[in-house]
Scaffold this active site. Structure first.
Site, PDB file in Angstrom:
ATOM      1  N   THR A   1      51.968 102.162  50.731  1.00  0.00           N
ATOM      2  CA  THR A   1      53.086 102.348  51.240  1.00  0.00           C
ATOM      3  C   THR A   1      52.998 102.944  52.759  1.00  0.00           C
ATOM      4  OG1 THR A   1      53.914 102.570  48.944  1.00  0.00           O
ATOM      5  CG2 THR A   1      55.489 103.094  50.713  1.00  0.00           C
ATOM      6  N   GLY A   2      52.666 102.195  53.652  1.00  0.00           N
ATOM      7  CA  GLY A   2      52.629 102.682  54.929  1.00  0.00           C
ATOM      8  C   GLY A   2      53.964 102.180  55.751  1.00  0.00           C
ATOM      9  N   ALA A   3      53.621 101.847  57.099  1.00  0.00           N
ATOM     10  CA  ALA A   3      54.738 101.270  57.841  1.00  0.00           C
ATOM     11  C   ALA A   3      55.316  99.948  57.177  1.00  0.00           C
ATOM     12  CB  ALA A   3      54.372 100.882  59.229  1.00  0.00           C
TER      13      ALA A   3
ATOM     14  N   ASN B   1      46.561  94.235  70.544  1.00  0.00           N
ATOM     15  CA  ASN B   1      46.121  95.452  69.660  1.00  0.00           C
ATOM     16  C   ASN B   1      44.824  95.871  70.408  1.00  0.00           C
ATOM     17  OD1 ASN B   1      47.846  94.443  67.813  1.00  0.00           O
ATOM     18  ND2 ASN B   1      46.459  94.882  66.084  1.00  0.00           N
TER      19      ASN B   1
ATOM     20  N   ASN C   1      47.306  91.640  59.125  1.00  0.00           N
ATOM     21  CA  ASN C   1      46.749  90.598  60.221  1.00  0.00           C
ATOM     22  C   ASN C   1      45.433  90.256  60.187  1.00  0.00           C
ATOM     23  OD1 ASN C   1      49.174  90.800  61.983  1.00  0.00           O
ATOM     24  ND2 ASN C   1      48.879  92.977  62.540  1.00  0.00           N
TER      25      ASN C   1
ATOM     26  N   ASN D   1      47.864  89.340  68.339  1.00  0.00           N
ATOM     27  CA  ASN D   1      47.130  90.520  68.090  1.00  0.00           C
ATOM     28  C   ASN D   1      45.767  90.624  68.730  1.00  0.00           C
ATOM     29  OD1 ASN D   1      48.545  89.929  64.848  1.00  0.00           O
ATOM     30  ND2 ASN D   1      48.667  91.986  65.864  1.00  0.00           N
TER      31      ASN D   1
ATOM     32  N   SER E   1      49.910  98.574  65.831  1.00  0.00           N
ATOM     33  CA  SER E   1      49.244  99.510  64.836  1.00  0.00           C
ATOM     34  C   SER E   1      47.894  99.878  65.179  1.00  0.00           C
ATOM     35  CB  SER E   1      49.333  98.454  63.329  1.00  0.00           C
ATOM     36  OG  SER E   1      48.710  97.477  63.320  1.00  0.00           O
TER      37      SER E   1
ATOM     38  N   LYS F   1      49.001  84.037  64.551  1.00  0.00           N
ATOM     39  CA  LYS F   1      49.453  85.569  64.651  1.00  0.00           C
ATOM     40  C   LYS F   1      48.458  86.181  65.581  1.00  0.00           C
ATOM     41  CE  LYS F   1      51.511  89.036  63.932  1.00  0.00           C
ATOM     42  NZ  LYS F   1      51.574  90.196  62.988  1.00  0.00           N
TER      43      LYS F   1
ATOM     44  N   GLY G   1      54.393  98.281  54.095  1.00  0.00           N
ATOM     45  CA  GLY G   1      54.886  98.687  52.653  1.00  0.00           C
ATOM     46  C   GLY G   1      55.841  99.345  52.448  1.00  0.00           C
TER      47      GLY G   1
END
Ligand SMILES: NC(=O)C1=CN([C@@H]2O[C@H](COP(=O)(O)OP(=O)(O)OC[C@H]3O[C@@H](n4cnc5c(N)ncnc54)[C@H](OP(=O)(O)O)[C@@H]3O)[C@@H](O)[C@H]2O)C=CC1
Ligand SMILES: CC(C)(CO)C(=O)C(=O)O
Length: 318
Positions: free
Chosen positions: A15-17, A207, A110, A203, A269, A199, A19
């Site tokens: 449960t981060g950004a 990224n 990703n 990225n 991220s 995607k 989740g």
């Protein structure tokens, strides 16, 4: 008599950004959502989850069905994995513990081939899917998430017991339907690999360059040299995808480039991982695509140079 169809039970593994964002939105839509946490367990169990949503404003979920161990979670019909790809193999026991017998496991991550290693560790009865999230969201503190823009999810089937293509698409549609019920745009993708390559067009340049050049999207898009570099890297991803049998929709790289100009200033991220001295998702975002392209006879020298620079930085960072 008309019966009501029970909503599936949903588990969030990590449960981060990502989740936290999707889990909170699904819980608000009336789903029974259970959240597995690690370092932020106490904060979330005591104070709930808080989301500063770009268009809906501040949203709170309190109390949260929060767990520090997957063994305590109820059997979940859908498991949404929101951990970084760097911890996928370690998550297999938690996924197995929290999964209902024929659960669908959706990796909201990703990168390319991120399902492969995990697949070997999961029972054949579990369906494995991938989800590509087009969203700008980050953790602002324990249990506190900031959403800056976007939110759509593209879902595709990876592997599992679905009997045929139609059965696979039904499951993918069901997954996309969960998000739509929560007011989130979602598309069922007939080909997960194609979706993952699409995607990567975003990225791979942004990224990596955010870490290498220490710059967020606004300065990257304001400078002639970084713009040229981004476009050259995007072109190489499109070339690599094509070599692997995935033609991008015409003008796709230009579309993403222009989309980024309209986005609020954003730190990908990977930059957050660099700042917090966490391992970078280099295997998923660089090693795997480079290897797949090479196996198809296609060298991607600019991406390779970026990857080698990032590997150096990553090793020195922790
Ligand atoms: N953020 C974004 O805007 C976007 C991210 N993505 C992709 O989504 C994926 C997730 O990224 P993001 O949400 O940003 O990452 P975060 O770092 O914000 O969240 C990852 C979460 O997983 C938790 N976690 C990791 N291992 C475990 C474990 N063993 N048990 C329980 N929890 C665990 C972490 O806990 P802990 O705090 O203890 O480390 C953390 O809460 C990545 O693949 C990323 O590339 C895709 C599109 C956009
Ligand atoms: C910024 C965005 C929207 C690019 O598609 C994203 O989803 C990411 O950071 O991975």
């Amino acid at each position: 008599m008309t019966g009501t169809v029970a909503k599936p039970t949903i588990g969030i593994i990590g449960t981060g950004a990502i989740g936290g964002f999707y889990g909170l939105m699904l819980a608000r839509a009336g789903f029974d959502v259970h959240f597995l946490l690690r370092s932020e367990f106490t904060a979330v169990a005591e104070r709930g989850l808080h989301l500063d949503h770009a268009s809906l404003g501040p949203l709170t979920l309190n109390p949260v069905q929060a767990y520090s161990s997957a063994a305590d979670m109820p059997p979940c019909d859908w498991l949404l994995v929101g951990a970084k790809t760097t911890s996928n193999a370690d998550l297999a026991p938690a996924i197995i513990q929290a999964a209902a017998p024929d659960a669908k496991v959706l990796l909201l991550q990703n990168g390319l081939d991120v399902e492969d290693h995990l697949r070997e560790l999961l029972p054949d009865s579990l369906h494995l899917l991938g989800g590509l999230c087009l969203i700008c969201v980050h953790r602002a503190g324990p249990g506190v998430i900031t959403h800056q823009a976007l939110g759509a999810v593209n879902v595709g089937y990876h592997s599992g017991p679905a009997a045929d293509a139609q059965a696979r698409m039904n499951i993918v549609e069901e997954g996309a339907g969960l998000f739509r019920t929560a007011g989130i745009d979602a598309q069922a993708m007939p080909n997960l690999q194609q979706a993952r390559w699409q995607k990567l067009v975003w990225n791979i340049p942004y990224n990596g360059l955010s870490v290498l050049l220490g710059a967020s999207t606004t300065p990257l898009m304001a400078d002639a040299d970084s713009r040229a570099l981004i476009q050259a890297l995007m072109a190489e991803v499109v070339q690599g995808a094509k070599a692997c049998g995935h033609d991008m929709p015409p003008g796709y790289a230009d579309y993403l480039f222009m989309m980024t100009e309209k986005m609020p200033d954003y730190w990908p991220s990977m930059h957050h991982d660099f700042l917090h001295k966490r391992p970078l998702e280099l295997d998923a975002i660089y090693t795997r695509p480079l290897a797949a392209a090479k196996a198809a006879g296609c060298e991607l020298p600019r991406i390779e140079a970026l990857y080698r620079s990032l590997s150096f930085i990553d090793r020195r960072n922790h």
